[in-house]
Design an enzyme around this catalytic site. Structure first.
Site, PDB file in Angstrom:
ATOM      1  N   GLU A  18     -45.719 -21.842 -11.615  1.00 35.79           N
ATOM      2  CA  GLU A  18     -46.940 -22.093 -12.474  1.00 35.79           C
ATOM      3  C   GLU A  18     -47.682 -23.290 -12.247  1.00 35.79           C
ATOM      4  O   GLU A  18     -48.183 -24.303 -12.887  1.00 35.79           O
ATOM      5  CB  GLU A  18     -46.289 -22.485 -13.787  1.00 35.79           C
TER       6      GLU A  18
ATOM      7  N   ASN B 239     -49.764 -17.743 -20.372  1.00 31.82           N
ATOM      8  CA  ASN B 239     -49.511 -18.411 -21.448  1.00 31.82           C
ATOM      9  C   ASN B 239     -50.870 -18.468 -22.381  1.00 31.82           C
ATOM     10  O   ASN B 239     -50.939 -19.113 -23.438  1.00 31.82           O
ATOM     11  CB  ASN B 239     -49.578 -20.022 -20.928  1.00 31.82           C
TER      12      ASN B 239
ATOM     13  N   HIS C 288     -41.583 -15.509 -32.187  1.00 35.64           N
ATOM     14  CA  HIS C 288     -42.490 -15.713 -31.145  1.00 35.64           C
ATOM     15  C   HIS C 288     -43.668 -14.958 -31.312  1.00 35.64           C
ATOM     16  O   HIS C 288     -45.112 -15.554 -31.052  1.00 35.64           O
ATOM     17  CB  HIS C 288     -41.872 -15.538 -29.958  1.00 35.64           C
TER      18      HIS C 288
ATOM     19  N   HIS D 226     -50.302 -19.109 -26.045  1.00 33.54           N
ATOM     20  CA  HIS D 226     -49.069 -19.803 -26.159  1.00 33.54           C
ATOM     21  C   HIS D 226     -49.270 -21.292 -26.765  1.00 33.54           C
ATOM     22  O   HIS D 226     -48.258 -21.742 -27.323  1.00 33.54           O
ATOM     23  CB  HIS D 226     -48.172 -19.510 -24.941  1.00 33.54           C
TER      24      HIS D 226
ATOM     25  N   LYS E 189     -38.344 -18.086 -15.773  1.00 33.06           N
ATOM     26  CA  LYS E 189     -38.188 -19.271 -16.449  1.00 33.06           C
ATOM     27  C   LYS E 189     -37.199 -19.297 -17.349  1.00 33.06           C
ATOM     28  O   LYS E 189     -36.885 -18.506 -18.110  1.00 33.06           O
ATOM     29  CB  LYS E 189     -39.567 -19.264 -17.496  1.00 33.06           C
TER      30      LYS E 189
ATOM     31  N   ARG F 181     -50.466 -18.612 -12.431  1.00 35.26           N
ATOM     32  CA  ARG F 181     -49.387 -17.916 -13.597  1.00 35.26           C
ATOM     33  C   ARG F 181     -49.464 -18.490 -14.945  1.00 35.26           C
ATOM     34  O   ARG F 181     -49.248 -17.989 -15.823  1.00 35.26           O
ATOM     35  CB  ARG F 181     -48.036 -18.558 -13.010  1.00 35.26           C
TER      36      ARG F 181
ATOM     37  N   GLU G 177     -46.755  -9.592 -26.920  1.00 31.53           N
ATOM     38  CA  GLU G 177     -46.820  -9.970 -25.638  1.00 31.53           C
ATOM     39  C   GLU G 177     -47.463  -8.773 -24.834  1.00 31.53           C
ATOM     40  O   GLU G 177     -48.116  -8.951 -23.651  1.00 31.53           O
ATOM     41  CB  GLU G 177     -45.495 -10.241 -25.041  1.00 31.53           C
TER      42      GLU G 177
ATOM     43  N   LYS H  22     -46.658  -8.912 -14.240  1.00 33.96           N
ATOM     44  CA  LYS H  22     -46.032 -10.186 -14.092  1.00 33.96           C
ATOM     45  C   LYS H  22     -45.529 -10.303 -12.865  1.00 33.96           C
ATOM     46  O   LYS H  22     -45.689 -11.546 -12.288  1.00 33.96           O
ATOM     47  CB  LYS H  22     -44.777 -10.426 -15.200  1.00 33.96           C
TER      48      LYS H  22
ATOM     49  N   ARG I 167     -24.209 -25.981  -9.413  1.00 32.02           N
ATOM     50  CA  ARG I 167     -25.430 -26.512  -9.015  1.00 32.02           C
ATOM     51  C   ARG I 167     -25.956 -25.160  -8.559  1.00 32.02           C
ATOM     52  O   ARG I 167     -26.938 -24.851  -7.930  1.00 32.02           O
ATOM     53  CB  ARG I 167     -25.344 -27.078  -7.610  1.00 32.02           C
TER      54      ARG I 167
END
Length: 374
Positions: free
Chosen positions: A240, A248, A268, A251, A146, A244, A188, A230, A124
């Site tokens: 998000e 993206n 990517h 993206h 993320k 935030r 990026e 960031k 957990r």
């Protein structure tokens, strides 16, 4: 910041706050994990990276009394799957990792995403540390929490927000990064300039293709600037729910291209480069983006050797359908991030319907590539 000087960025999230250390040859910063002395720590990497840096990290951990458990996963986006997560979790259990243990991600974004997701699930939740070895991971995926895996239906559709304990961005690892991967990460970096820092965008284009060399003297400063942007965004919106989403930019189409081409076929950054041009075209058509912005972005992409075209083998309608499966979509409409101009994001995000998306694809084809109608 002069080359050789370490820079430290904080991501302030109350009891989940952590530091990002940026510099050259700073593997010894792993000593910050001394709280885990005498405990098992899993090192997740893939064979190529392990051959380059694994033994060095292994020995550094032994010096501070940590018992390393190497866990190698196959390289590449196509292996970021539920099956690999299951294998990781079983390996950790067989090795006797417990709630006092931790995990280290030594590699690029795929390794970081998988390690963070597995760490969020195991017992957990156990702590994990990011040691990103690609430019893309150092400026983006290692920061912000993320984590996740891909499903056949799309990228990162399963995952969790789970912050690392520490990020160590050793720029020396970029010396062994293939040129294509270096360029992928640069997409990026350009994104950060487009959404929030026009000076950064200008700095990148002024430096030009020399930035594809990892030894370029400006990289420590550039990476630190991206991480600071960031960090500021994540501090405002960790999960998000609002601002935030600006991260993206480009993206939505980019992830769709990656999925339709087959994960791993396009890198990517290569897909995001096309996605940012498309987002500018769509934003201009809808009145959110200054006219001519897509031409500026396309010029930058051409400068660094990116394709500007949507792949010709993809049909327009299937692209729209794939974008509608995006995890940010709702009831057939898709949420898009636009910039008002280079260096300035336009918020809040905008809901766009399929007709508008299709029109922008057709315009993109007309300007930058071959049309493909079903």
């Amino acid at each position: 910041m002069q080359d050789g000087i370490k820079r430290t960025i904080e991501v302030p999230l109350d009891d989940r706050s952590y530091l990002i250390h940026i510099g050259r040859s700073i593997f010894q910063e792993i000593g910050a994990m001394s709280a885990y002395a005498g405990r098992h720590v899993a090192i997740v990497s893939h064979p190529v990276i392990w051959k380059l840096y694994g033994d060095q990290l292994f020995q550094e951990l032994l010096k501070i009394g940590i018992i390393p458990v190497p866990c190698l996963v196959p390289a590449g986006e196509r292996h970021k799957t539920w099956a690999q997560i299951g294998k990781l979790l079983r390996t950790w259990a067989e090795a006797g990792l417990d709630r006092g243990s931790a995990a280290i991600a030594l590699g690029g974004g795929v390794v970081g995403d998988m390690t963070g997701f597995a760490a969020s699930c195991y017992m957990r939740g156990i702590p994990f540390v990011q040691i990103p070895t690609t430019l893309l991971a150092q400026v983006d995926s290692s920061v912000g929490g993320k984590t996740g895996v891909d499903l056949p239906e799309g990228k990162n559709l399963a995952g969790a927000f789970y912050q690392p304990e520490l990020v160590i961005a050793d720029i020396s690892t970029l010396n062994t990064l293939p040129r294509r991967q270096m360029r992928s990460g640069l997409a990026e970096v350009l994104k950060y300039g487009y959404i929030q820092d026009v000076q950064l965008a200008s700095q990148l284009t002024n430096s030009g293709v020399s930035l594809l060399k990892s030894t370029h003297r400006e990289w420590p400063e550039i990476i630190a600037r991206c991480c600071q942007i960031k960090s500021d965004v994540v501090q405002q919106d960790e999960r998000e729910g609002g601002v935030r989403a600006m991260l993206n930019y480009g993206h939505t189409l980019g992830h769709s291209i990656e999925a339709l081409m087959g994960l791993g076929h396009m890198l990517h950054g290569e897909a995001i480069a096309v996605g940012m041009i498309y987002a500018a075209i769509l934003g201009e058509q809808l009145g959110y983006t200054e006219q001519g912005t897509h031409q500026r972005i396309a010029h930058d992409m051409d400068l660094f050797g990116f394709s500007q075209s949507i792949p010709a083998l993809l049909y327009d309608q299937e692209i729209v359908q794939q974008m509608s499966r995006d995890k940010k979509s709702a009831r057939g409409s898709v949420k898009f991030v636009f910039i008002s101009s280079v260096g300035s994001v336009s918020l809040p995000i905008v809901t766009v319907d399929s007709t508008q998306m299709l029109k922008a694809i057709q315009t993109h084809r007309e300007i930058y590539g071959e049309s493909r109608e079903k």
